[in-house]
Design a protein around this motif. Structure first.
Motif, PDB file in Angstrom:
ATOM      1  N   LEU A   1       0.816  -1.216   0.000  1.00 16.34           N
ATOM      2  CA  LEU A   1       0.000   0.000   0.000  1.00 16.34           C
ATOM      3  C   LEU A   1       0.850   1.267   0.000  1.00 16.34           C
ATOM      4  CD1 LEU A   1      -2.746  -1.201   2.505  1.00 16.34           C
ATOM      5  CD2 LEU A   1      -2.978  -0.932   0.025  1.00 16.34           C
ATOM      6  N   GLY A   2       2.183   1.105  -0.113  1.00 18.39           N
ATOM      7  CA  GLY A   2       3.059   2.253  -0.299  1.00 18.39           C
ATOM      8  C   GLY A   2       3.735   2.811   0.937  1.00 18.39           C
ATOM      9  N   VAL A   3       3.763   2.079   2.039  1.00 22.95           N
ATOM     10  CA  VAL A   3       4.400   2.585   3.256  1.00 22.95           C
ATOM     11  C   VAL A   3       5.896   2.273   3.192  1.00 22.95           C
ATOM     12  CG1 VAL A   3       4.454   2.482   5.776  1.00 22.95           C
ATOM     13  CG2 VAL A   3       2.268   2.260   4.565  1.00 22.95           C
ATOM     14  N   LYS A   4       6.699   3.316   3.001  1.00 23.58           N
ATOM     15  CA  LYS A   4       8.136   3.119   2.831  1.00 23.58           C
ATOM     16  C   LYS A   4       8.790   2.549   4.078  1.00 23.58           C
ATOM     17  CE  LYS A   4       8.924   8.005   3.766  1.00 23.58           C
ATOM     18  NZ  LYS A   4       9.253   9.283   3.163  1.00 23.58           N
ATOM     19  N   GLU A   5       8.298   2.894   5.249  1.00 22.11           N
ATOM     20  CA  GLU A   5       8.856   2.363   6.493  1.00 22.11           C
ATOM     21  C   GLU A   5       8.657   0.857   6.597  1.00 22.11           C
ATOM     22  OE1 GLU A   5       8.019   6.668   6.964  1.00 22.11           O
ATOM     23  OE2 GLU A   5       6.780   4.984   6.325  1.00 22.11           O
ATOM     24  N   ALA A   6       7.579   0.346   6.024  1.00 22.64           N
ATOM     25  CA  ALA A   6       7.347  -1.094   6.021  1.00 22.64           C
ATOM     26  C   ALA A   6       8.397  -1.790   5.160  1.00 22.64           C
ATOM     27  CB  ALA A   6       5.939  -1.410   5.511  1.00 22.64           C
ATOM     28  N   HIS A   7       8.725  -1.191   4.015  1.00 22.48           N
ATOM     29  CA  HIS A   7       9.797  -1.741   3.180  1.00 22.48           C
ATOM     30  C   HIS A   7      11.114  -1.742   3.943  1.00 22.48           C
ATOM     31  CE1 HIS A   7       8.036  -2.543  -0.726  1.00 22.48           C
ATOM     32  NE2 HIS A   7       7.361  -1.413  -0.653  1.00 22.48           N
ATOM     33  N   PHE A   8      11.397  -0.643   4.645  1.00 25.79           N
ATOM     34  CA  PHE A   8      12.632  -0.549   5.416  1.00 25.79           C
ATOM     35  C   PHE A   8      12.689  -1.644   6.485  1.00 25.79           C
ATOM     36  CE2 PHE A   8      14.892   1.097   9.181  1.00 25.79           C
ATOM     37  CZ  PHE A   8      16.162   1.218   8.639  1.00 25.79           C
TER      38      PHE A   8
ATOM     39  N   GLN B   1      16.069  -5.448  -2.238  1.00 26.15           N
ATOM     40  CA  GLN B   1      14.845  -5.069  -2.956  1.00 26.15           C
ATOM     41  C   GLN B   1      13.993  -4.117  -2.117  1.00 26.15           C
ATOM     42  OE1 GLN B   1      13.089  -8.885  -3.795  1.00 26.15           O
ATOM     43  NE2 GLN B   1      14.015  -8.994  -5.833  1.00 26.15           N
ATOM     44  N   HIS B   2      13.813  -4.460  -0.849  1.00 24.58           N
ATOM     45  CA  HIS B   2      12.982  -3.611   0.017  1.00 24.58           C
ATOM     46  C   HIS B   2      13.660  -2.275   0.302  1.00 24.58           C
ATOM     47  CE1 HIS B   2       9.571  -6.196   0.722  1.00 24.58           C
ATOM     48  NE2 HIS B   2      10.387  -7.216   0.904  1.00 24.58           N
ATOM     49  N   TYR B   3      14.958  -2.297   0.543  1.00 22.63           N
ATOM     50  CA  TYR B   3      15.679  -1.043   0.759  1.00 22.63           C
ATOM     51  C   TYR B   3      15.594  -0.149  -0.470  1.00 22.63           C
ATOM     52  CZ  TYR B   3      18.056  -2.778   5.022  1.00 22.63           C
ATOM     53  OH  TYR B   3      18.356  -3.242   6.274  1.00 22.63           O
TER      54      TYR B   3
ATOM     55  N   GLN C   1      11.399   5.965  -2.488  1.00 24.45           N
ATOM     56  CA  GLN C   1      10.299   6.742  -1.909  1.00 24.45           C
ATOM     57  C   GLN C   1      10.823   7.798  -0.936  1.00 24.45           C
ATOM     58  OE1 GLN C   1       7.775   3.689  -0.195  1.00 24.45           O
ATOM     59  NE2 GLN C   1       6.805   3.247  -2.156  1.00 24.45           N
ATOM     60  N   GLY C   2      12.156   7.907  -0.825  1.00 18.49           N
ATOM     61  CA  GLY C   2      12.742   8.941   0.006  1.00 18.49           C
ATOM     62  C   GLY C   2      13.123   8.529   1.414  1.00 18.49           C
ATOM     63  N   HIS C   3      13.185   7.253   1.700  1.00 20.59           N
ATOM     64  CA  HIS C   3      13.547   6.797   3.044  1.00 20.59           C
ATOM     65  C   HIS C   3      15.067   6.872   3.227  1.00 20.59           C
ATOM     66  CE1 HIS C   3      14.025   4.156   6.526  1.00 20.59           C
ATOM     67  NE2 HIS C   3      12.790   4.520   6.823  1.00 20.59           N
ATOM     68  N   VAL C   4      15.512   7.757   4.102  1.00 18.05           N
ATOM     69  CA  VAL C   4      16.934   8.035   4.281  1.00 18.05           C
ATOM     70  C   VAL C   4      17.683   6.832   4.850  1.00 18.05           C
ATOM     71  CG1 VAL C   4      18.598   9.517   5.484  1.00 18.05           C
ATOM     72  CG2 VAL C   4      16.502  10.494   4.535  1.00 18.05           C
ATOM     73  N   GLY C   5      17.105   6.147   5.818  1.00 14.69           N
ATOM     74  CA  GLY C   5      17.761   4.980   6.414  1.00 14.69           C
ATOM     75  C   GLY C   5      18.025   3.886   5.399  1.00 14.69           C
TER      76      GLY C   5
ATOM     77  N   ILE D   1      29.524   3.432  -6.258  1.00 21.63           N
ATOM     78  CA  ILE D   1      28.053   3.289  -6.120  1.00 21.63           C
ATOM     79  C   ILE D   1      27.635   3.697  -4.720  1.00 21.63           C
ATOM     80  CG2 ILE D   1      26.143   1.638  -6.133  1.00 21.63           C
ATOM     81  CD1 ILE D   1      27.732   0.062  -8.276  1.00 21.63           C
ATOM     82  N   ALA D   2      28.420   3.308  -3.709  1.00 17.94           N
ATOM     83  CA  ALA D   2      28.098   3.649  -2.325  1.00 17.94           C
ATOM     84  C   ALA D   2      27.964   5.148  -2.146  1.00 17.94           C
ATOM     85  CB  ALA D   2      29.155   3.102  -1.376  1.00 17.94           C
ATOM     86  N   LEU D   3      28.816   5.914  -2.775  1.00 18.64           N
ATOM     87  CA  LEU D   3      28.779   7.372  -2.647  1.00 18.64           C
ATOM     88  C   LEU D   3      27.540   7.986  -3.292  1.00 18.64           C
ATOM     89  CD1 LEU D   3      32.531   8.212  -3.269  1.00 18.64           C
ATOM     90  CD2 LEU D   3      31.272   8.393  -1.102  1.00 18.64           C
ATOM     91  N   GLN D   4      26.913   7.263  -4.190  1.00 17.20           N
ATOM     92  CA  GLN D   4      25.726   7.796  -4.870  1.00 17.20           C
ATOM     93  C   GLN D   4      24.473   7.677  -4.019  1.00 17.20           C
ATOM     94  OE1 GLN D   4      25.416   6.080  -8.787  1.00 17.20           O
ATOM     95  NE2 GLN D   4      27.593   6.388  -9.165  1.00 17.20           N
ATOM     96  N   HIS D   5      24.513   6.867  -2.979  1.00 16.66           N
ATOM     97  CA  HIS D   5      23.324   6.713  -2.125  1.00 16.66           C
ATOM     98  C   HIS D   5      23.219   7.915  -1.234  1.00 16.66           C
ATOM     99  CE1 HIS D   5      22.266   2.703  -3.369  1.00 16.66           C
ATOM    100  NE2 HIS D   5      23.519   2.354  -3.276  1.00 16.66           N
TER     101      HIS D   5
END
Length: 101
Positions: free
Chosen positions: A40-47, A68-70, A76-80, A97-101
């Motif tokens: 349903l689009g909850v980014k914290e649930a993916h995290f 995949q979940h991260y 969706q903008g989840h910083v963690g 690649i790490a620096l691009q996150h």
């Protein structure tokens, strides 16, 4: 949560995940709730799913599912999630690649 509210579904997942609010800890139920909230689009649930799969303590470790979940949460903008992806890439030697996150 029964009404299909994404935030309520996620909240109930956290309660089962941690055994809060008088509920017995039930990670399997938490995962089902997180998956529904993620759909349903909850980014914290993916995290949270990413963390559970990456840690492999209460679920079988599955780095692919964690990534995949991260990635979905990060998009969706989840910083963690971005931070965790960066750390994973750094540990794998993918510094550019790490620096691009």
């Amino acid at each position: 949560a029964d009404a299909g509210d994404p935030t309520a579904i996620y909240f109930m997942g956290t309660q089962y995940d941690c055994g809060l609010m008088g509920l017995e800890k039930d990670v399997a139920r938490a995962v089902k709730l997180y998956k529904r909230a993620a759909e349903l689009g909850v980014k914290e649930a993916h995290f949270n799913l990413g963390c559970l799969y990456f840690e492999g303590v209460e679920l079988p470790k599955d780095t692919g599912k964690a990534i995949q979940h991260y990635e979905v949460a990060a998009m969706q903008g989840h910083v963690g999630s971005r931070f965790n992806l960066g750390c994973m890439d750094c540990l794998a030697g993918n510094y550019d690649i790490a620096l691009q996150h």
